[in-house]
Motif scaffolding. Structure first.
Motif, short mmCIF file in Angstrom:
data_model
loop_
_atom_site.label_atom_id
_atom_site.label_comp_id
_atom_site.label_asym_id
_atom_site.label_seq_id
_atom_site.Cartn_x
_atom_site.Cartn_y
_atom_site.Cartn_z
N ASP A 69 17.91 5.45 6.15
CA ASP A 69 16.77 5.59 5.25
C ASP A 69 15.68 4.56 5.51
OD1 ASP A 69 18.22 3.44 4.22
OD2 ASP A 69 17.70 3.93 2.15
N LYS A 70 15.90 3.63 6.43
CA LYS A 70 14.89 2.63 6.80
C LYS A 70 14.07 3.07 8.02
CE LYS A 70 16.25 -0.32 3.70
NZ LYS A 70 15.53 -0.48 2.47
N ILE A 71 14.36 4.27 8.52
CA ILE A 71 13.60 4.86 9.63
C ILE A 71 12.58 5.80 9.02
CG2 ILE A 71 13.73 6.27 11.71
CD1 ILE A 71 16.73 5.48 11.86
N LEU A 72 11.33 5.67 9.43
CA LEU A 72 10.28 6.47 8.83
C LEU A 72 9.32 6.98 9.89
CD1 LEU A 72 9.31 7.34 6.01
CD2 LEU A 72 7.92 5.28 5.95
N ARG A 73 8.97 8.24 9.80
CA ARG A 73 7.97 8.86 10.68
C ARG A 73 6.76 9.16 9.82
NH1 ARG A 73 4.27 10.58 13.52
NH2 ARG A 73 4.49 12.14 15.16
N VAL A 74 5.64 8.52 10.13
CA VAL A 74 4.41 8.73 9.37
C VAL A 74 3.43 9.50 10.23
CG1 VAL A 74 2.49 7.63 8.17
CG2 VAL A 74 4.78 6.64 8.01
N ALA A 75 2.97 10.62 9.71
CA ALA A 75 2.01 11.47 10.42
C ALA A 75 0.98 11.95 9.42
CB ALA A 75 2.72 12.66 11.06
N THR A 76 -0.24 12.17 9.89
CA THR A 76 -1.27 12.68 8.99
C THR A 76 -0.96 14.10 8.56
OG1 THR A 76 -2.60 13.28 10.90
CG2 THR A 76 -3.09 11.18 9.85
N GLU A 77 -0.22 14.81 9.39
CA GLU A 77 0.17 16.18 9.06
C GLU A 77 1.65 16.36 9.44
OE1 GLU A 77 -1.25 20.65 10.18
OE2 GLU A 77 -2.74 19.06 10.27
N GLU A 129 3.76 4.29 -0.41
CA GLU A 129 3.41 2.93 0.02
C GLU A 129 4.62 2.00 -0.09
OE1 GLU A 129 0.04 2.06 -2.45
OE2 GLU A 129 -1.36 3.05 -1.07
N ARG A 130 5.38 2.13 -1.17
CA ARG A 130 6.60 1.32 -1.31
C ARG A 130 7.60 1.68 -0.22
NH1 ARG A 130 5.81 2.18 -6.85
NH2 ARG A 130 7.32 3.87 -6.87
N ARG A 131 7.70 2.96 0.06
CA ARG A 131 8.65 3.43 1.08
C ARG A 131 8.30 2.87 2.46
NH1 ARG A 131 13.13 7.00 0.47
NH2 ARG A 131 14.03 6.88 2.51
N VAL A 132 7.02 2.84 2.78
CA VAL A 132 6.58 2.29 4.06
C VAL A 132 6.91 0.80 4.14
CG1 VAL A 132 4.56 1.75 5.48
CG2 VAL A 132 4.79 4.02 4.47
N LYS A 133 6.67 0.08 3.06
CA LYS A 133 6.96 -1.37 3.04
C LYS A 133 8.46 -1.65 3.17
CE LYS A 133 2.87 -2.68 0.49
NZ LYS A 133 2.29 -3.10 -0.78
N GLN A 134 9.29 -0.74 2.67
CA GLN A 134 10.74 -0.92 2.74
C GLN A 134 11.32 -0.52 4.09
OE1 GLN A 134 12.01 1.50 -0.53
NE2 GLN A 134 11.58 -0.07 -2.06
N ALA A 135 10.57 0.23 4.87
CA ALA A 135 11.06 0.71 6.17
C ALA A 135 11.24 -0.46 7.14
CB ALA A 135 10.10 1.73 6.75
N ARG A 136 12.26 -0.37 7.96
CA ARG A 136 12.47 -1.38 9.01
C ARG A 136 11.73 -1.00 10.28
NH1 ARG A 136 16.97 -4.84 9.73
NH2 ARG A 136 15.72 -5.20 11.56
N ILE A 137 11.56 0.32 10.48
CA ILE A 137 10.87 0.80 11.67
C ILE A 137 10.05 2.02 11.30
CG2 ILE A 137 12.86 2.16 12.43
CD1 ILE A 137 12.06 1.40 15.34
N VAL A 138 8.78 2.01 11.70
CA VAL A 138 7.86 3.10 11.40
C VAL A 138 7.37 3.70 12.71
CG1 VAL A 138 5.65 3.73 10.34
CG2 VAL A 138 7.11 2.01 9.25
N PHE A 139 7.54 4.99 12.85
CA PHE A 139 7.07 5.70 14.03
C PHE A 139 5.78 6.42 13.68
CE2 PHE A 139 11.53 5.12 14.73
CZ PHE A 139 11.67 4.96 16.10
N THR A 140 4.74 6.18 14.47
CA THR A 140 3.47 6.86 14.30
C THR A 140 2.71 6.78 15.61
OG1 THR A 140 1.56 7.11 12.83
CG2 THR A 140 2.15 4.86 13.47
N THR A 141 1.60 7.46 15.68
CA THR A 141 0.73 7.35 16.85
C THR A 141 -0.15 6.12 16.69
OG1 THR A 141 -0.99 8.70 15.84
CG2 THR A 141 0.69 9.86 17.16
#
Length: 120
Positions: free
Chosen positions: A21-29, A61-73
């Protein structure tokens, strides 16, 4: 981006590096994210679309701050949820195909360590 995420998820499942649950993929779409990696998107983690439900923005925003690794472009690092976030470590895949302006976006967001990976 999704290829790197997919490889990391496989490696993480074999070696238990960080909690899933600390892995996050952030995309605009989120719909453009590889179907097998959809469960790591911010929309999937929150159970709703940020564009449809503005109340989810603070949770996201809280979820992003809690993530250990964020994948995005690289460009995605300057948009939406990540606009005001800082990253101590930035890994840029396919760096040989990157334009300098796009590459600067994540690097100017508090980066202390940068790793560039790419073909010559």
């Amino acid at each position: 981006m999704d290829n790197v995420l997919e490889r990391f998820v496989l490696m993480n499942s074999q070696n238990a590096l960080i909690e899933d649950d600390k892995i996050l993929r952030v995309a605009t779409e989120s719909s453009r994210v590889n179907a097998s990696m959809q469960k790591y998107t911010i929309d999937a983690r929150l159970g709703g679309n940020l564009n449809d439900d503005p109340r989810l923005v603070q949770k996201a925003e809280r979820r992003v701050k809690q993530a250990r690794i964020v994948f995005t472009t690289c460009t995605g690092a300057g948009l939406g949820l990540l606009r005001n976030m800082h990253f101590a470590t930035v890994l840029i895949d396919e760096a040989s195909q990157l334009t300098e302006p796009a590459g600067l976006i994540p690097l100017v967001k508090g980066c202390q360590t940068a790793i560039l990976v790419g073909d010559q």
